[in-house]
Write a protein that holds these residues in place. Structure first.
Motif, mmCIF file in Angstrom:
data_model
loop_
_atom_site.group_PDB
_atom_site.id
_atom_site.type_symbol
_atom_site.label_atom_id
_atom_site.label_comp_id
_atom_site.label_asym_id
_atom_site.label_seq_id
_atom_site.Cartn_x
_atom_site.Cartn_y
_atom_site.Cartn_z
ATOM 1 N N THR A 139 101.130 -66.603 -18.581
ATOM 2 C CA THR A 139 102.541 -66.451 -18.757
ATOM 3 C C THR A 139 102.919 -67.613 -19.691
ATOM 4 O O THR A 139 102.727 -68.830 -19.018
ATOM 5 N N TRP A 140 103.268 -67.562 -20.846
ATOM 6 C CA TRP A 140 103.786 -68.651 -21.616
ATOM 7 C C TRP A 140 105.148 -69.249 -21.381
ATOM 8 O O TRP A 140 106.031 -68.296 -21.527
ATOM 9 N N LYS A 182 104.676 -61.132 -24.523
ATOM 10 C CA LYS A 182 104.317 -62.087 -25.770
ATOM 11 C C LYS A 182 104.195 -61.192 -27.125
ATOM 12 O O LYS A 182 103.783 -60.061 -27.051
ATOM 13 N N SER A 183 104.666 -61.576 -28.091
ATOM 14 C CA SER A 183 104.930 -60.778 -29.181
ATOM 15 C C SER A 183 103.698 -61.002 -29.883
ATOM 16 O O SER A 183 103.363 -60.160 -31.173
ATOM 17 N N ASN A 242 99.073 -62.433 -30.595
ATOM 18 C CA ASN A 242 97.974 -62.892 -30.197
ATOM 19 C C ASN A 242 97.152 -63.853 -31.318
ATOM 20 O O ASN A 242 97.280 -63.487 -32.274
ATOM 21 N N ALA A 285 100.056 -70.143 -28.211
ATOM 22 C CA ALA A 285 101.490 -70.012 -28.353
ATOM 23 C C ALA A 285 101.836 -71.228 -29.400
ATOM 24 O O ALA A 285 101.916 -72.585 -28.809
ATOM 25 N N GLU A 298 107.202 -68.062 -28.860
ATOM 26 C CA GLU A 298 106.165 -67.400 -28.356
ATOM 27 C C GLU A 298 105.992 -67.448 -26.981
ATOM 28 O O GLU A 298 104.886 -67.747 -26.178
ATOM 29 N N THR A 299 106.998 -67.120 -26.158
ATOM 30 C CA THR A 299 106.831 -66.884 -24.916
ATOM 31 C C THR A 299 106.681 -65.736 -24.250
ATOM 32 O O THR A 299 106.725 -64.732 -25.124
ATOM 33 N N GLY A 300 106.315 -65.431 -22.875
ATOM 34 C CA GLY A 300 106.094 -64.166 -22.561
ATOM 35 C C GLY A 300 104.617 -64.013 -21.836
ATOM 36 O O GLY A 300 104.172 -64.835 -21.564
ATOM 37 N N THR A 301 104.084 -62.806 -21.924
ATOM 38 C CA THR A 301 102.816 -62.753 -21.105
ATOM 39 C C THR A 301 101.835 -62.039 -21.827
ATOM 40 O O THR A 301 101.978 -61.227 -22.973
ATOM 41 N N THR A 302 100.417 -62.449 -21.717
ATOM 42 C CA THR A 302 99.268 -61.873 -22.419
ATOM 43 C C THR A 302 98.210 -61.612 -21.356
ATOM 44 O O THR A 302 98.071 -62.470 -20.570
#
Length: 719
Positions: free
Chosen positions: A97-98, A128-129, A131, A181, A186-190
C-alpha cells in the motif's frame, strides 16, 4: 511405448508412479509436489534443447510473502501485508500500500561482476496505476537498470515480468526493486509475488519459478541425452569437486596456436577455445589449466574430462599426464573426433569414454591412478591409428576445446564450472514423505467438548473455549488419552499439536507404553507458539498413552493447546506395510555407485534399500536387507521364483525391481523392518560400511500396494 500394453491393463495400477522422464520442475524445486529436494549449490545438466546449463535456482531468500523485513526485504513510502491473491501454482503474495514516493526492494549479496543475472516476478495492480522495476549497484552506488512504467501490467491479470542485467565491474551487492512509487501521485496498492533472481549464461527452457522461504533454492535436474535430447529422467549425483581452477581456459603449448577463444560452446556461450595445429614435425599439444598443488593425490583414482570438437581436418586426440602413458602405442587413451570412437583405451589408465554432445561436440573422459601431480596434457594426433605423438602437421587442422574438469572418482560427473578456484557441487538429496493418512486416532483433539481427556491438576488444567488450557499454580499439568485398540504393533505414527498461547515454561507431547508408562518418544520442550510433531513406532498395542504435559513454576504460566492429532505415517499414499512392490528404472554413471532408493524408518536406518555396485568388473543390482551387513543378493544370477516375499526382484537391461514384504521373510537375520515412513530417492543409507549416493538417472519409480510377479513387474515398467 509399453512392452505389453494389453497385459498392463489387467495388472493393478501402481498407487505411486513417478515418471521422471515426463516430469517438470515445480515451485518446490522437485519434479513432483510430494518430493522434498535439496542440493545446496548450483549444478549443471543437459536441457531439452541439448545445451549444458545451470539448473533452475532462486537466490532471493523469501520469494512470496515478504513482510516485516523478511530476509533482505524492505519498503519505504508504503506498508506490506500478506495476501491470498496469487497466480496459479503460487501460495500467496505481498500487498504493498503506497502512501507516496517510495520503493520496495531486496538486498542481494554475493553478486559476481561480469556475470549475467536473470530477474523475474509476478505483479498485479490493485489501485496503483503502474508498476516500475529497477536494479541498483549497491557497491558502486549507481543504477544498472531503471524502468519507466512496466508494460503489460494490469489490475485484472497477473503478469510475469522478465529481464536481465550484467553485473558491473566490482559489483558484489545489488538492490532489486520489483516496484516503486516515483511520485506522490502514485498511491494505491500493488500485489507482488514469485520473485526470482538467478545467474545464468543460458536460461533454462521455460525458466521455472522456485519458491523460497528463507534460503536460496537450487532445483533438481531433469537431464537429457545430449545427442538426441531424449529425456533421461531425474539426475542424482554424489558430491564432487572440480580442482581445475579455470575450467574454460586452455593454453597452447608445443606445436599449437590458440587462434580464437570465442567459439560456440556446449553451454550456448561463445567461450570455447580454438587451436590450430602447426605444420612442423613435432608433438602438437594443449595444456589444461594447471592444477593447484596438493589437490591431486597420487595413488587415488581421478577422472579428467573435457569437451572437444573438430573445426577443420580430421585430427584425433590423445590424453597424457600424471606420469601415465607415453611409453608407446596403446599406453595412453586416443580418441577419434570424426566418429566419436575410442582408438586406444590406454593400457596404463583406469578407463576412457567419449560421448556425443551434439553440434559436433564430444565429451572425453579418462580415469587414472596418478603417479605424479602434473597437469593433464591434451595431444593432437595424426589421423590413423593414433600411435604417433610427433608428426608433421599441415598448419590448417583446428580443434575447439572447452570445459576441463578434474575430480576424485572413477567416472566423470556433470560439468562443474570453475573461475579462478576449485568448485564443489553438493550431493542431490530427494526424499518422499513421511505423510499422514488413515483415521484420526485422537478423540476430541480439537477440544470442542470438555470430554474424552483425563486431566491431572484439575484446578489448573481444563478444556475451556475450545482449547486445552494449562494455568499452572504448581509446576505441572497433564492431559492424557488412553486407547488399547487403535494402534498396531510395528506401524509408524505421527503425533502433533498446536501451541496457540504461551507465556513461559515448556509444553511437550509424550507417547508412552506398558504398565510402567515407559516413555517411547516425545517432542522437545516447546517454548513458543507453533505446530510440533513427534514420530514413533508402536510396540505395545495393549497399553499405550498419548500425553500433553506442561511444566513451569509460579502462578502466571499459561499454555493453550489445540488440534492434538495422531495418524499413521506413510512414505507415500496408500503404502501397504505388509507387502508391496517397487519398480524402478535407472541408469548409473558407474558400477561403483549406490542407490537409487531406500525405505527408511526415520530412526534406525533399517528397511529395504537397493544399491548398485561392481563385482569383478560386472555391474550388479543388489538388494540390501539388513542394517549391519547388507546380506546382498545378486539378482542377475538367481531365479525370482525361488525368492520369498522378503525380497522379490527382477533385473533386465538396467531395470531393477524390488518387493518389500518383511512379514514373509524366512530368515530372522534378514527380516526387513516394516516401520518405514520415508522414501529416499537416489540415496542408500541403510547403515553398514556401504553408505553412499547414487550417481545416475532415475527414469521411473513405481509402487504397488501388493506383491506382483516377475512378468507383471516387467510389464508395469515403461519402455
Amino acid at each position: 511405448m509399453l512392452r505389453n500394453p494389453g497385459l498392463r491393463k489387467s495388472v493393478e495400477q501402481p498407487v505411486l508412479d513417478l515418471n521422471f522422464a515426463a516430469s517438470q520442475i515445480g515451485s518446490n524445486a522437485a519434479p513432483d509436489s510430494r518430493i522434498a529436494f535439496s542440493r545446496g549449490s548450483n549444478a549443471y545438466f543437459v536441457d531439452s534443447d541439448g545445451l549444458v546449463k545451470k539448473s533452475p535456482h532462486n537466490l532471493i531468500l523469501v520469494s512470496e510473502t515478504f513482510v516485516s523485513g523478511a530476509s533482505g526485504w524492505a519498503v519505504s513510502g508504503g506498508s506490506l501485508e500478506a495476501s491470498t491473491e496469487s497466480p496459479d501454482g503460487i501460495d500467496g503474495s505481498t500487498k504493498i500500500t503506497w502512501s507516496g514516493v517510495g520503493q520496495l526492494y531486496n538486498v542481494t549479496s554475493g553478486i559476481v561482476a561480469g556475470q549475467t543475472y536473470r530477474f523475474s516476478y509476478y505483479v498485479k495492480l490493485g489501485t496503483k496505476s503502474n508498476n516500475r522495476y529497477a536494479v541498483y549497484d549497491h557497491t558502486n552506488g549507481a543504477f544498472i537498470i531503471s524502468s519507466a512504467v512496466t508494460s503489460g501490467v494490469s489490475s485484472s491479470e497477473w503478469t510475469r515480468v522478465n529481464f536481465e542485467i550484467t553485473a558491473p565491474s566490482g559489483c558484489t551487492q545489488i538492490r532489486f526493486y520489483p516496484d516503486r512509487a516515483d511520485s506522490g501521485s502514485e498511491t494505491g496498492t500493488t500485489f507482488i509475488t514469485g520473485v526470482q533472481v538467478s545467474q545464468h549464461t543460458t536460461l533454462p527452457v521455460d525458466n521455472p519459478y522456485l519458491k523460497t522461504t528463507g534460503s536460496a533454492v537450487y532445483a533438481a535436474r531433469l537431464d537429457h541425452d545430449p545427442a538426441t535430447n531424449t529425456p533421461r529422467g531425474l539426475l542424482v549425483e554424489e558430491a564432487r569437486t572440480n580442482v581445475a581452477p579455470n575450467s574454460e581456459e586452455f593454453a597452447a603449448s608445443t606445436g599449437t596456436t590458440r587462434s580464437a577463444s570465442n567459439l560456440f560452446a556446449p553451454d550456448g556461450t561463445n567461450t570455447a577455445d580454438e587451436f590450430t595445429i602447426s605444420s612442423a614435425n613435432e608433438s602438437h599439444q594443449i595444456l589444461g589449466d594447471s592444477f593447484v598443488g596438493g589437490l591431486i593425490t597420487t595413488g587415488t583414482v581421478s577422472t579428467s574430462s573435457f569437451f572437444a570438437k573438430i573445426i577443420n581436418g580430421t585430427p584425433n586426440i590423445a590424453v597424457r599426464g600424471f606420469g601415465k602413458g607415453g611409453g608407446g602405442t596403446g599406453t595412453y587413451p586416443v580418441f577419434n573426433l570424426t566418429n566419436g570412437t575410442i582408438i586406444h583405451a590406454g593400457s596404463a589408465w583406469e578407463g576412457a569414454s567419449i560421448e556425443a554432445y551434439g553440434n559436433g561436440w564430444f565429451r572425453i573422459a579418462v580415469s587414472v591412478n596418478p603417479s605424479t601431480t602434473t597437469a593433464t596434457i591434451i595431444h593432437f594426433i595424426a589421423s590413423g591409428d593414433g600411435g604417433t605423438i610427433s608428426y608433421t602437421g599441415n598448419g590448417t587442422d583446428k580443434v575447439a576445446i572447452w570445459g576441463l574438469q578434474h575430480e576424485i572418482g572413477t567416472f566423470a560427473t556433470s560439468y562443474i564450472k570453475t573461475t579462478g578456484a576449485s568448485a564443489t557441487r553438493n550431493a542431490d538429496v530427494a526424499t518422499m514423505g513421511p505423510t499422514t493418512g488413515g483415521t484420526e486416532l485422537v478423540t476430541n483433539g480439537t477440544f470442542d467438548a470438555a470430554t474424552d481427556w483425563t486431566l491431572s491438576e484439575a484446578s489448573t488444567t481444563s478444556i475451556t473455549g475450545g482449547k486445552l488450557v494449562f494455568a499452572s499454580t504448581t509446576q505441572y499439568g497433564l492431559a492424557r488419552q488412553d486407547d488399547n485398540t487403535k494402534l498396531v504393533v510395528g506401524r509408524r505414527y505421527r503425533g502433533s499439536f498446536d501451541v496457540t498461547s504461551y507465556t513461559s515454561g515448556t509444553v511437550k507431547m509424550h507417547y508412552r507404553e506398558g504398565a510402567g508408562n515407559t516413555l517411547i518418544a516425545q517432542t522437545d520442550g516447546q517454548t513458543s507458539t507453533g505446530t510440533y510433531t513427534v514420530d514413533f513406532t508402536c510396540s505395545d498395542s495393549t497399553d499405550n498413552t498419548i500425553r500433553i504435559i506442561a511444566t513451569g513454576s509460579g502462578t502466571t504460566n499459561t499454555y493453550e493447546v489445540d488440534n492434538v492429532s495422531v495418524r499413521e505415517l506413510y512414505p507415500f499414499e496408500q503404502y501397504n506395510p505388509a507387502e508391496g512392490t517397487v519398480v524402478c528404472e535407472f541408469e548409473t554413471l558407474s558400477g561403483l555407485t549406490r542407490g537409487p532408493f531406500h525405505l527408511y524408518d526415520g530412526t534406525n536406518n533399517t528397511g529395504l534399500a537397493l544399491r548398485v555396485k561392481s563385482d569383478a568388473g560386472t555391474t550388479l543390482d543388489v538388494i540390501t536387507r539388513d542394517a549391519s551387513n547388507f546380506n546382498n543378493i545378486n539378482i542377475s544370477s538367481i531365479d525370482l521364483r525361488s525368492l520369498t516375499r522378503a525380497v522379490a526382484a527382477y533385473n533386465s537391461s538396467g531395470h531393477a525391481r524390488a518387493g518389500a514384504d518383511g512379514a514373509k521373510g524366512t530368515s530372522s537375520t534378514n527380516t526387513i523392518s516394516l516401520s518405514v515412513d520415508r522414501l529416499d530417492i537416489g540415496t542408500q543409507n541403510a547403515g553398514g560400511s556401504n553408505i553412499g549416493t547414487m550417481s545416475g538417472h532415475i527414469r521411473r519409480l513405481q509402487y504397488s500396494t501388493r506383491f506382483v510377479s516377475e512378468l507383471e513387474a516387467q510389464n508395469l515398467t515403461s519402455d
